[in-house]
Design a protein around this motif. Structure first.
Motif, PDB file in Angstrom:
ATOM      1  N   LEU A  49      79.390  46.625  23.875  1.00  0.00           N
ATOM      2  CA  LEU A  49      78.696  46.669  22.504  1.00  0.00           C
ATOM      3  C   LEU A  49      79.184  45.862  21.678  1.00  0.00           C
ATOM      4  N   GLY A  50      80.703  45.370  21.541  1.00  0.00           N
ATOM      5  CA  GLY A  50      81.355  44.567  20.701  1.00  0.00           C
ATOM      6  C   GLY A  50      80.999  43.196  20.761  1.00  0.00           C
ATOM      7  N   GLY A  51      80.602  42.690  22.123  1.00  0.00           N
ATOM      8  CA  GLY A  51      80.144  41.385  22.002  1.00  0.00           C
ATOM      9  C   GLY A  51      78.619  41.348  21.524  1.00  0.00           C
ATOM     10  N   LEU A  52      77.832  42.604  21.777  1.00  0.00           N
ATOM     11  CA  LEU A  52      76.602  42.415  21.280  1.00  0.00           C
ATOM     12  C   LEU A  52      76.458  42.474  20.031  1.00  0.00           C
ATOM     13  N   LEU A  65      89.368  51.985  18.071  1.00  0.00           N
ATOM     14  CA  LEU A  65      89.150  50.917  19.576  1.00  0.00           C
ATOM     15  C   LEU A  65      87.429  50.392  19.565  1.00  0.00           C
ATOM     16  N   LEU A  66      86.687  51.111  18.565  1.00  0.00           N
ATOM     17  CA  LEU A  66      85.459  50.503  18.488  1.00  0.00           C
ATOM     18  C   LEU A  66      85.582  49.265  17.861  1.00  0.00           C
ATOM     19  N   ASN A  67      86.486  48.874  17.203  1.00  0.00           N
ATOM     20  CA  ASN A  67      86.853  47.244  16.644  1.00  0.00           C
ATOM     21  C   ASN A  67      87.677  46.630  17.314  1.00  0.00           C
ATOM     22  N   VAL A 107      89.008  42.329  23.236  1.00  0.00           N
ATOM     23  CA  VAL A 107      89.199  42.436  24.740  1.00  0.00           C
ATOM     24  C   VAL A 107      87.862  42.056  25.651  1.00  0.00           C
ATOM     25  N   GLU A 108      86.643  42.710  25.014  1.00  0.00           N
ATOM     26  CA  GLU A 108      85.657  42.467  25.670  1.00  0.00           C
ATOM     27  C   GLU A 108      85.363  41.042  25.823  1.00  0.00           C
ATOM     28  N   GLY A 109      85.602  40.093  24.909  1.00  0.00           N
ATOM     29  CA  GLY A 109      85.587  38.731  25.112  1.00  0.00           C
ATOM     30  C   GLY A 109      86.672  38.056  25.812  1.00  0.00           C
TER      31      GLY A 109
END
Length: 313
Positions: free
Chosen positions: A265-268, A249-251, A256-258
């Protein structure tokens, strides 16, 4: 159990070090230049050379890494040359979003997947086939597509939940839950499918074991056989799947955050990569590695609780 924890922590330290080295070296080899990103398209050679020298980009890679490492071991992950913000502060500010999303998805996937898997193994027949269909759908549907469908149906048309954004838990617990419902459902469908499939297979093997027939012959109730004996013995491979799900899910959260415009943190990480923001990339990579280490340690502790033989290894 103490020795198990100490062994895992001993392995974790060189792992974090290796990941930080590889991240730093690979990012330094990637196309792009932090100084050019800051200056934009219109800059003079003199201005570029001055900024390049100020940022230390002319130093050898190992020298740059050593400067970063000496600060990092003191808890200072540096400052983003792009935004001028502290890397540690940015990660802390966004960590709650990503962890809320990942932990919520893992819990929903585990509870729903185990329940469906146990029912499928115990009942079988049409229910088992329905679980297989659910698993195929969960694996096949793209997360970003499912997220858009949920936004259209439950946020735009029905207006049950917010379409985008994130509300911190400290600001409003109810709005925090509401902001997580759609993204968690988006990610949990595939996770629940994987957990259900593994639970069904493990439970089927456990229920066919000889000790189950002996317990049944001695008058043990079906409820006790399923929940107390078979499920515990079938739990280790299920725990493995749940642990892998959490790490994966870290990847997965990046898309999904987008889709849901969540500042995680994913977008960051994506933003830092496109801007060649090396200190931010380093901070996010090390943070993700530490999270993976902690999850693997928790999985090992669950192994030890479920199977005492693991504790003496």
């Amino acid at each position: 159990m103490t020795r198990l924890v100490l062994r895992r922590l001993t392995i974790a330290v060189p792992l974090v070090f290796i990941v930080s080295v590889l991240t730093f070296v690979l990012e330094s080899l990637a196309p792009g230049d932090t100084a050019r990103t800051i200056l934009g398209t219109n800059y003079t050679p003199e201005g570029y050379a001055q900024l390049h020298e100020k940022l230390g980009l002319g130093d050898p890679v190992l020298v740059q890494y050593w400067h970063w490492l000496t600060d990092a071991v003191r808890g200072d992950l540096g400052v983003s040359p792009i935004s001028g913000l502290s890397v540690g502060s940015e990660i802390v500010n966004r960590m709650g979003v990503t962890l809320s999303l990942i932990v919520g998805t893992t819990l929903v996937s585990a509870l729903l997947g185990v329940a469906l898997g146990v029912l499928s193994a115990v009942r079988g027949g049409r229910l088992g086939k329905a679980i297989d269909v659910f698993s195929l759908l969960g694996f096949a549907l793209p997360n970003f597509w499912l997220g858009l469908v949920l936004i259209t149906g439950l946020a735009v048309t029905v207006r049950l939940f917010p379409a985008t954004g994130y509300v911190p838990l400290t600001a409003s617990p109810s709005e925090w839950v509401a902001s997580l419902v759609l993204p968690v459902i988006t990610l949990a469908l595939g996770g629940a499918a994987a957990v259900a499939k593994q639970t069904r297979d493990s439970m089927s093997d456990a229920l066919d074991a000889e000790y189950v027939y002996v317990l049944r012959a001695n008058g043990a109730s079906e409820r006790s056989l399923v929940l107390r004996h078979a499920l515990r013995n079938a739990a280790i491979p299920v725990v493995t799947v749940v642990g892998l799900l959490f790490v994966g899910l870290l990847n997965s959260t990046v898309l999904v955050e987008g889709v849901f415009a969540m500042p995680g943190l994913g977008g960051l990480a994506v933003q830092a990569t496109t801007q060649h923001d090396l200190p931010m990339i380093q901070g996010v990579a090390v943070t993700f590695t530490i999270v993976v280490v902690i999850v693997n340690l928790l999985v090992d502790l669950l192994y030890g609780w479920l199977n005492p033989k693991v504790r003496v290894r």
